[in-house]
Design a protein around this motif. Sequence first.
Motif, short mmCIF file in Angstrom:
data_model
loop_
_atom_site.label_atom_id
_atom_site.label_comp_id
_atom_site.label_asym_id
_atom_site.label_seq_id
_atom_site.Cartn_x
_atom_site.Cartn_y
_atom_site.Cartn_z
N GLU A 1 0.76 -1.17 -0.03
CA GLU A 1 0.10 -0.07 -0.14
C GLU A 1 0.89 1.11 -0.05
O GLU A 1 0.24 2.27 -0.30
CB GLU A 1 -0.81 -0.06 1.26
N THR A 2 2.13 1.15 0.41
CA THR A 2 2.80 2.25 0.26
C THR A 2 3.37 2.71 -1.12
O THR A 2 3.83 3.83 -1.24
CB THR A 2 3.89 2.26 1.38
N ALA A 3 3.43 1.90 -2.01
CA ALA A 3 3.89 2.21 -3.26
C ALA A 3 2.83 2.28 -4.50
O ALA A 3 2.93 2.92 -5.29
CB ALA A 3 4.84 0.80 -3.63
N ALA B 1 -1.42 8.56 -12.51
CA ALA B 1 -2.77 9.03 -12.31
C ALA B 1 -3.19 10.21 -11.26
O ALA B 1 -3.79 11.03 -11.14
CB ALA B 1 -4.06 7.99 -12.43
N THR B 2 -2.61 9.73 -10.12
CA THR B 2 -2.69 10.59 -8.84
C THR B 2 -1.55 10.38 -7.80
O THR B 2 -0.55 9.48 -8.16
CB THR B 2 -3.92 10.09 -7.89
N GLU B 3 -1.34 11.11 -7.05
CA GLU B 3 -0.29 10.99 -6.18
C GLU B 3 -0.67 10.43 -4.78
O GLU B 3 0.29 10.26 -3.88
CB GLU B 3 0.29 12.50 -5.79
N TRP B 4 -1.92 10.00 -4.76
CA TRP B 4 -2.27 9.35 -3.38
C TRP B 4 -2.11 7.91 -3.36
O TRP B 4 -2.48 6.90 -4.03
CB TRP B 4 -3.65 9.53 -3.23
N THR B 5 -1.15 7.24 -2.41
CA THR B 5 -0.92 5.96 -2.14
C THR B 5 -2.21 5.54 -1.53
O THR B 5 -3.30 6.02 -0.96
CB THR B 5 0.17 5.58 -1.54
N ILE B 6 -2.60 3.89 -1.88
CA ILE B 6 -3.54 3.35 -0.95
C ILE B 6 -3.21 3.60 0.36
O ILE B 6 -4.64 3.78 1.28
CB ILE B 6 -3.68 1.84 -1.36
N GLU C 1 -11.26 16.84 0.31
CA GLU C 1 -12.48 17.54 -0.85
C GLU C 1 -11.99 17.04 -2.27
O GLU C 1 -12.70 16.61 -3.09
CB GLU C 1 -12.47 19.00 -0.92
N ALA C 2 -10.49 16.96 -2.39
CA ALA C 2 -9.91 16.54 -3.63
C ALA C 2 -10.30 14.81 -3.74
O ALA C 2 -10.52 14.39 -5.10
CB ALA C 2 -8.49 16.74 -3.84
N MET C 3 -10.21 14.33 -2.71
CA MET C 3 -10.44 12.75 -2.85
C MET C 3 -12.00 12.50 -3.09
O MET C 3 -12.43 11.75 -4.14
CB MET C 3 -9.84 12.14 -1.60
N ALA C 4 -12.78 13.25 -2.71
CA ALA C 4 -14.16 13.17 -2.68
C ALA C 4 -14.73 13.46 -4.10
O ALA C 4 -15.63 13.01 -4.65
CB ALA C 4 -15.02 13.86 -1.84
N CYS D 1 -12.76 13.06 -6.70
CA CYS D 1 -11.79 12.17 -7.81
C CYS D 1 -12.66 10.76 -8.32
O CYS D 1 -12.90 10.19 -7.46
CB CYS D 1 -10.37 11.75 -7.10
N ASP D 2 -12.91 11.01 -9.48
CA ASP D 2 -13.74 9.86 -10.17
C ASP D 2 -13.01 8.60 -10.12
O ASP D 2 -13.57 7.41 -10.32
CB ASP D 2 -14.03 10.17 -11.25
N LEU D 3 -11.71 8.40 -10.04
CA LEU D 3 -10.95 7.20 -9.86
C LEU D 3 -11.05 6.55 -8.64
O LEU D 3 -10.70 5.28 -8.62
CB LEU D 3 -9.58 7.62 -10.03
N LEU D 4 -11.55 7.43 -7.51
CA LEU D 4 -11.66 6.64 -6.24
C LEU D 4 -13.06 6.07 -6.16
O LEU D 4 -14.22 6.42 -6.66
CB LEU D 4 -11.56 7.57 -5.13
N GLY D 5 -13.11 4.84 -5.79
CA GLY D 5 -14.61 4.11 -5.61
C GLY D 5 -15.70 4.99 -5.02
O GLY D 5 -15.25 5.87 -3.93
#
Length: 220
Positions: free
Chosen positions: A97-99, A169-174, A194-197, A199-203
């Motif tokens: 998850e860190t990568a 696609a994003t800079e957020w790791t799991i 707010e950016a996570m909310a 983001c269409d890539l996030l379930g």
Amino acid sequence: MTKWNVDHLLTGTAAKFRDDEKSAICKQPVSGPVRITKLGLAGDEQADPKHHGGPHMAVHHYPFDHHRFWREQIGDHALLDDAGAFGSNLSVTGLNETAVKLGDRFQLGSAVLEVSQPRMPCWKIEHRFGRTGMVAKIIKTGKSGWYYRVITEGVAQAGDTLEAISTSATEWTIERILLAIAYPKTEVDIAELEAMAACDLLGPSWRAGADKKIEYLKTL
């Protein structure tokens, strides 16, 4: 490193688990080629379609490396020899998850998978292992595993490689998503949530979780 060997592909069928409840968390290795569709591996079932499965949770990946961590936490439990102990569809070492980042794409056989969200742990893990405190430990450490959506359907088998083909696609790791949204002690600002909310890539369930965390932070 951009390629990882897949030791097993695993599927499970819904079976009696606790009282009248069923679960398909007990995944077993599959021999030979397996079809991977928009809803996951052929032959894999979900007993609770409200909370599991669907296009955003088609393929579950729990790092086999974490089994060593759990031996340190709960002892040498027999289930930790089982690649599907945590309900994973893939048994892979060296990737965690860190990568892995939201939106990363991987080639698996002829299929293309895209990282869609962390796996939110539930009571079934503790019930299967007969240990309390595992869910809280997963959320605190970020050792959640993650899900893929299937971008291109295809076929894969044990011994194939999981190859990273797109990672920007994003800079957020799991790990960051899990800790930011699910762990209450993580330092996080509203702008990031707010950016996570958005983001269409996030379930969808995790976008909703980000919105709930925002509302909570606004009350402080």
